[in-house]
Write a protein that holds these residues in place. Structure first.
Motif, mmCIF file in Angstrom:
data_model
loop_
_atom_site.group_PDB
_atom_site.id
_atom_site.type_symbol
_atom_site.label_atom_id
_atom_site.label_comp_id
_atom_site.label_asym_id
_atom_site.label_seq_id
_atom_site.Cartn_x
_atom_site.Cartn_y
_atom_site.Cartn_z
ATOM 1 N N GLY A 53 28.685 42.149 45.934
ATOM 2 C CA GLY A 53 28.555 42.474 47.358
ATOM 3 C C GLY A 53 29.827 43.056 47.938
ATOM 4 N N ASN A 54 30.936 42.854 47.217
ATOM 5 C CA ASN A 54 32.236 43.340 47.683
ATOM 6 C C ASN A 54 33.058 43.730 46.459
ATOM 7 O OD1 ASN A 54 34.988 43.503 48.612
ATOM 8 N ND2 ASN A 54 34.380 42.374 50.442
ATOM 9 N N LEU A 55 33.113 45.025 46.175
ATOM 10 C CA LEU A 55 33.793 45.504 44.967
ATOM 11 C C LEU A 55 35.276 45.162 44.982
ATOM 12 C CD1 LEU A 55 33.704 47.062 42.319
ATOM 13 C CD2 LEU A 55 34.059 49.175 43.612
ATOM 14 N N LYS A 56 35.917 45.320 46.131
ATOM 15 C CA LYS A 56 37.342 45.038 46.227
ATOM 16 C C LYS A 56 37.628 43.575 45.897
ATOM 17 C CE LYS A 56 41.289 45.297 49.392
ATOM 18 N NZ LYS A 56 41.743 45.654 50.768
ATOM 19 N N ARG A 57 36.803 42.669 46.437
ATOM 20 C CA ARG A 57 36.993 41.239 46.175
ATOM 21 C C ARG A 57 36.723 40.917 44.701
ATOM 22 N NH1 ARG A 57 33.689 37.602 50.153
ATOM 23 N NH2 ARG A 57 35.019 38.807 51.584
ATOM 24 N N ALA A 66 30.414 43.261 32.869
ATOM 25 C CA ALA A 66 31.381 43.896 33.763
ATOM 26 C C ALA A 66 30.734 45.070 34.484
ATOM 27 C CB ALA A 66 32.600 44.370 32.970
ATOM 28 N N VAL A 67 29.911 45.824 33.762
ATOM 29 C CA VAL A 67 29.188 46.948 34.381
ATOM 30 C C VAL A 67 28.185 46.430 35.401
ATOM 31 C CG1 VAL A 67 27.674 48.924 33.947
ATOM 32 C CG2 VAL A 67 29.464 48.348 32.300
ATOM 33 N N GLU A 68 27.443 45.394 35.028
ATOM 34 C CA GLU A 68 26.477 44.815 35.956
ATOM 35 C C GLU A 68 27.178 44.233 37.180
ATOM 36 O OE1 GLU A 68 22.812 44.540 35.677
ATOM 37 O OE2 GLU A 68 23.537 46.303 34.591
ATOM 38 N N ASN A 79 45.282 40.057 27.331
ATOM 39 C CA ASN A 79 43.974 39.392 27.313
ATOM 40 C C ASN A 79 42.839 40.325 27.728
ATOM 41 O OD1 ASN A 79 43.040 38.843 30.264
ATOM 42 N ND2 ASN A 79 45.196 38.208 30.294
ATOM 43 N N VAL A 80 41.633 39.897 27.456
ATOM 44 C CA VAL A 80 40.461 40.764 27.568
ATOM 45 C C VAL A 80 40.108 41.132 29.010
ATOM 46 C CG1 VAL A 80 38.687 38.960 27.751
ATOM 47 C CG2 VAL A 80 38.162 41.105 26.567
ATOM 48 N N ILE A 81 40.558 40.370 29.984
ATOM 49 C CA ILE A 81 40.222 40.697 31.376
ATOM 50 C C ILE A 81 40.880 42.007 31.783
ATOM 51 C CG2 ILE A 81 40.181 39.886 33.768
ATOM 52 C CD1 ILE A 81 40.245 37.063 32.793
ATOM 53 N N TRP A 82 42.056 42.324 31.223
ATOM 54 C CA TRP A 82 42.682 43.621 31.481
ATOM 55 C C TRP A 82 41.801 44.748 30.952
ATOM 56 C CZ3 TRP A 82 46.225 43.294 34.980
ATOM 57 C CH2 TRP A 82 47.070 42.192 35.047
ATOM 58 N N THR A 83 41.159 44.514 29.828
ATOM 59 C CA THR A 83 40.227 45.509 29.275
ATOM 60 C C THR A 83 39.085 45.765 30.246
ATOM 61 O OG1 THR A 83 40.700 44.516 27.102
ATOM 62 C CG2 THR A 83 38.915 46.123 27.209
ATOM 63 N N LEU A 84 38.535 44.687 30.787
ATOM 64 C CA LEU A 84 37.428 44.808 31.741
ATOM 65 C C LEU A 84 37.871 45.549 33.002
ATOM 66 C CD1 LEU A 84 35.894 41.207 31.452
ATOM 67 C CD2 LEU A 84 35.333 43.246 30.122
ATOM 68 N N LEU A 85 39.072 45.257 33.461
ATOM 69 C CA LEU A 85 39.589 45.919 34.666
ATOM 70 C C LEU A 85 39.769 47.419 34.452
ATOM 71 C CD1 LEU A 85 42.169 43.284 35.927
ATOM 72 C CD2 LEU A 85 40.225 44.151 37.236
ATOM 73 N N LEU A 86 40.266 47.811 33.289
ATOM 74 C CA LEU A 86 40.416 49.234 32.983
ATOM 75 C C LEU A 86 39.060 49.930 32.981
ATOM 76 C CD1 LEU A 86 43.102 49.228 30.126
ATOM 77 C CD2 LEU A 86 43.366 50.128 32.435
ATOM 78 N N GLY A 87 38.072 49.286 32.365
ATOM 79 C CA GLY A 87 36.731 49.858 32.332
ATOM 80 C C GLY A 87 36.135 50.005 33.714
ATOM 81 N N ILE A 88 36.296 48.994 34.545
ATOM 82 C CA ILE A 88 35.767 49.033 35.906
ATOM 83 C C ILE A 88 36.448 50.129 36.726
ATOM 84 C CG2 ILE A 88 35.694 47.736 38.083
ATOM 85 C CD1 ILE A 88 35.188 45.227 36.363
ATOM 86 N N GLY A 89 37.756 50.297 36.540
ATOM 87 C CA GLY A 89 38.472 51.357 37.248
ATOM 88 C C GLY A 89 37.945 52.737 36.898
#
Length: 242
Positions: free
Chosen positions: A58-62, A50-52, A93-103
């Motif tokens: 190429g497009n963070l928003k996308r 997720a960090v990588e 689910n774990v994708i919410w975890t990844l989204l929080l970290g990315i935010g």
């Protein structure tokens, strides 16, 4: 000289296989502890990717919208696999975890542009505490530990000895001291040594360190197959268990 390394695509496949092992243990093949032992390696690899993904997209928003879409799509399959019901508000689910970290990475990167060390340090401490709190309150997969793990790979991203040592130390603390849980004994030279099962997550650092930025196979269908694998395999496991 050529160095042995693992591409991003191979790292994704390894992480998915370890995750599948853990979910097999939790659903249709209970009692096989070796499956969940392998499963402990999955989340640190997803957290690192997720960090990588944040830095290489190429497009963070996308990228974020794509994750958000699959987080929504995966919620019902996750609920079915986890609780056999369509709605289960007590675990996400774990994708919410990844989204929080990315935010929270995004917040740190905004502050980093100001080039003020004291501000960066303060923001880093606040986002760690905030990530822990939000992760616990929203009950995402791996709770606050999951969000903080993503931030650990963000703060200690460089391939210096102190960053690698820091990864070991912090992941040990999060997985062994904080999460803890089930342990088993291993006989080493006639002495029984207790091994915390969740501590096996540290072994994920081996394939992570073998990744050196090479993308590997990068066709569009493969990218979406990696995303689709998460909800699809959970639905299949739920149906097989049912």
């Amino acid at each position: 000289m050529k160095q042995f390394d693992i591409s991003a695509s191979v790292l994704h496949i390894i992480a998915m296989l370890f995750m599948l092992c853990d979910h097999l243990w939790a659903t249709i093949i209970p009692g096989n502890q070796w499956l969940t032992c392998l499963g402990r390696l999955a989340f640190p690899m997803f957290a690192y990717m997720a960090v990588e993904g944040y830095f290489h997209t190429g497009n963070l928003k996308r990228y974020v919208l794509r994750l958000l879409l699959f987080a929504v799509i995966s919620e019902i399959p996750f609920n079915l696999m986890y609780s056999s019901s369509f709605i289960y508000p007590f675990h996400q689910n774990v994708i919410w975890t990844l989204l929080l970290g990315i935010g929270l990475i995004y917040v740190n990167e905004l502050v980093a542009r100001k080039n003020k060390v004291w501000l960066r340090i303060g923001t880093g401490c606040i986002t760690v505490l905030l990530g822990w709190l939000i992760g616990m309150l929203t009950i995402v997969d791996y709770y606050g530990v999951g969000v903080v793990t993503i931030l650990v790979f963000y703060f200690l991203r460089k391939r210096t000895w102190w960053c690698l040592l820091g990864q070991i130390a912090v992941l040990y603390y999060l997985n062994v001291e904080v999460l803890g849980g089930f342990y088993f004994e291993v006989n080493i030279m006639g002495r029984n040594v207790p091994i915390v099962q969740q501590g096996l997550a540290l072994l994920a650092l081996i394939p992570i360190w073998l990744y050196r930025g090479r993308k590997g196979y990068k066709r569009k269908w493969f990218q979406y197959a990696c995303y689709g694998f998460y909800p699809i395999h959970m639905v299949i496991l739920y149906l097989l268990r049912s």
